[in-house]
Scaffold this active site. Structure first.
Site, PDB file in Angstrom:
ATOM      1  N   GLU A 112     -10.926   1.555   8.102  1.00  0.00           N
ATOM      2  CA  GLU A 112      -9.664   1.749   8.823  1.00  0.00           C
ATOM      3  C   GLU A 112      -9.547   3.228   9.171  1.00  0.00           C
ATOM      4  O   GLU A 112      -8.730   3.956   8.645  1.00  0.00           O
ATOM      5  CB  GLU A 112      -8.475   1.299   7.963  1.00  0.00           C
ATOM      6  CG  GLU A 112      -7.192   1.175   8.777  1.00  0.00           C
ATOM      7  CD  GLU A 112      -5.933   1.126   7.912  1.00  0.00           C
ATOM      8  OE1 GLU A 112      -4.986   0.429   8.290  1.00  0.00           O
ATOM      9  OE2 GLU A 112      -5.900   1.813   6.872  1.00  0.00           O
TER      10      GLU A 112
ATOM     11  N   GLU B  38       0.818  -1.213   0.000  1.00  0.00           N
ATOM     12  CA  GLU B  38       0.000   0.000   0.000  1.00  0.00           C
ATOM     13  C   GLU B  38       0.851   1.263   0.000  1.00  0.00           C
ATOM     14  O   GLU B  38       2.010   1.264   0.423  1.00  0.00           O
ATOM     15  CB  GLU B  38      -0.945   0.025   1.201  1.00  0.00           C
ATOM     16  CG  GLU B  38      -0.295   0.269   2.549  1.00  0.00           C
ATOM     17  CD  GLU B  38      -1.302   0.505   3.661  1.00  0.00           C
ATOM     18  OE1 GLU B  38      -2.291   1.249   3.450  1.00  0.00           O
ATOM     19  OE2 GLU B  38      -1.095  -0.046   4.757  1.00  0.00           O
TER      20      GLU B  38
END
Length: 284
Positions: A251, A152
């Protein structure tokens, strides 16, 4: 809400009102069937008892673990992964088997490998060569259980070199070309990409074939959807329209309590038939 993608909840940023080993239960009580965690231990190689306790905390509460981070160092202290960090590469390699072992017990489909900050005294080229080697090693381990390794882009840390979608995709392509592994995927964190200035619609359209997992928080602030300015529902609808059918992990850092921060998401949208099918398979 115009999309029908299934939600998971990140139990490292959310449900922090209770101890970590109680958070899968809290997520289930809130209506979720799927959870993800950052590395849930202080060390790269925890004791067998610690691992068993974590596995039980997820399995016994009837939720599916859909994402787990490899050990990433001291995250509160500023570390952002060990993948490209020469002095700590051995820790990462020791951690891979533990992480994948947990994933095998809980049928976790994806592992997030934070790339690591640039470090003094080592060239970027050397770090990137090591990063490719370690991503290949992790991918081969994950491949044994049919899982994907995720990479990521991250915001908020200048020393972290993977800032845009293009940065992450270029690393994935290098690993594929140099090491002949093909179970690496892009973790599309819409919050980090937005903060770093990526055009989110363009990222979705350009890289849909690489997107293996999605995480969301609003920006600015990294709070719950609706606390900032990102058109998250539109973006998730776009993802689904171009073919994404995976998890959307919440998240974010709740601006109030976790329960209050979830008021934007109807309870009937928190569970997932996708997770129910995984539960049936796991228990068979």
């Amino acid at each position: 809400m115009t999309h029908s993608l299934p939600y998971a909840v990140n139990c490292s940023l959310m449900f922090t009102e209770v101890p970590l080993m109680q958070r899968a239960a809290a997520a289930k009580d809130a209506g979720f069937d799927a959870v993800e965690f950052w590395w849930p231990f202080a060390q790269a190689v925890p004791s067998d008892a610690e691992v068993d306790a974590f596995v039980a905390s997820v399995r016994d509460n009837g939720v599916q673990l859909v994402g787990l981070n490899f050990f990433a160092g001291d995250m509160p202290g500023g570390d952002r992964g060990l993948v490209s960090w020469p002095q700590r590469s051995a820790e990462l390699r020791d951690n891979v088997d533990v992480t994948v072992g947990i994933g095998e017990r809980l049928r976790c489909p994806a592992f997030n490998a934070l790339y690591g900050n640039r470090v003094d005294g080592v060239s970027a080229e050397e770090q990137d060569e090591l990063g490719a080697e370690n991503l290949a090693l992790a991918s081969r381990a994950a491949q044994r259980i049919g899982a994907t390794v995720l990479l990521e882009s991250v915001s908020g840390t200048d020393a972290y070199p993977v800032k845009t979608a293009a940065d992450a995709i270029s690393i994935i392509e290098r690993v594929e070309e140099e090491h002949d592994v093909h179970n690496l995927g892009f973790l599309c964190d819409l919050y980090h990409l937005a903060v770093n200035g990526d055009d989110l619609s363009s990222v979705i359209d350009t890289h849909i074939g690489r997107i293996s997992h999605v995480q969301v928080a609003d920006a600015p602030g990294r709070g719950e959807p609706g606390s900032g300015e990102l058109p998250l529902d539109d973006l998730l609808s776009r993802l689904q329209a171009v073919g994404y059918d995976g998890w959307v992990a919440l998240e974010y850092k709740p601006t109030t309590t976790t329960a209050e921060s979830l008021s934007w998401l109807p309870v009937e949208r928190r569970g997932s038939s996708k997770s129910s099918a995984a539960d049936k398979e796991r228990l068979a």
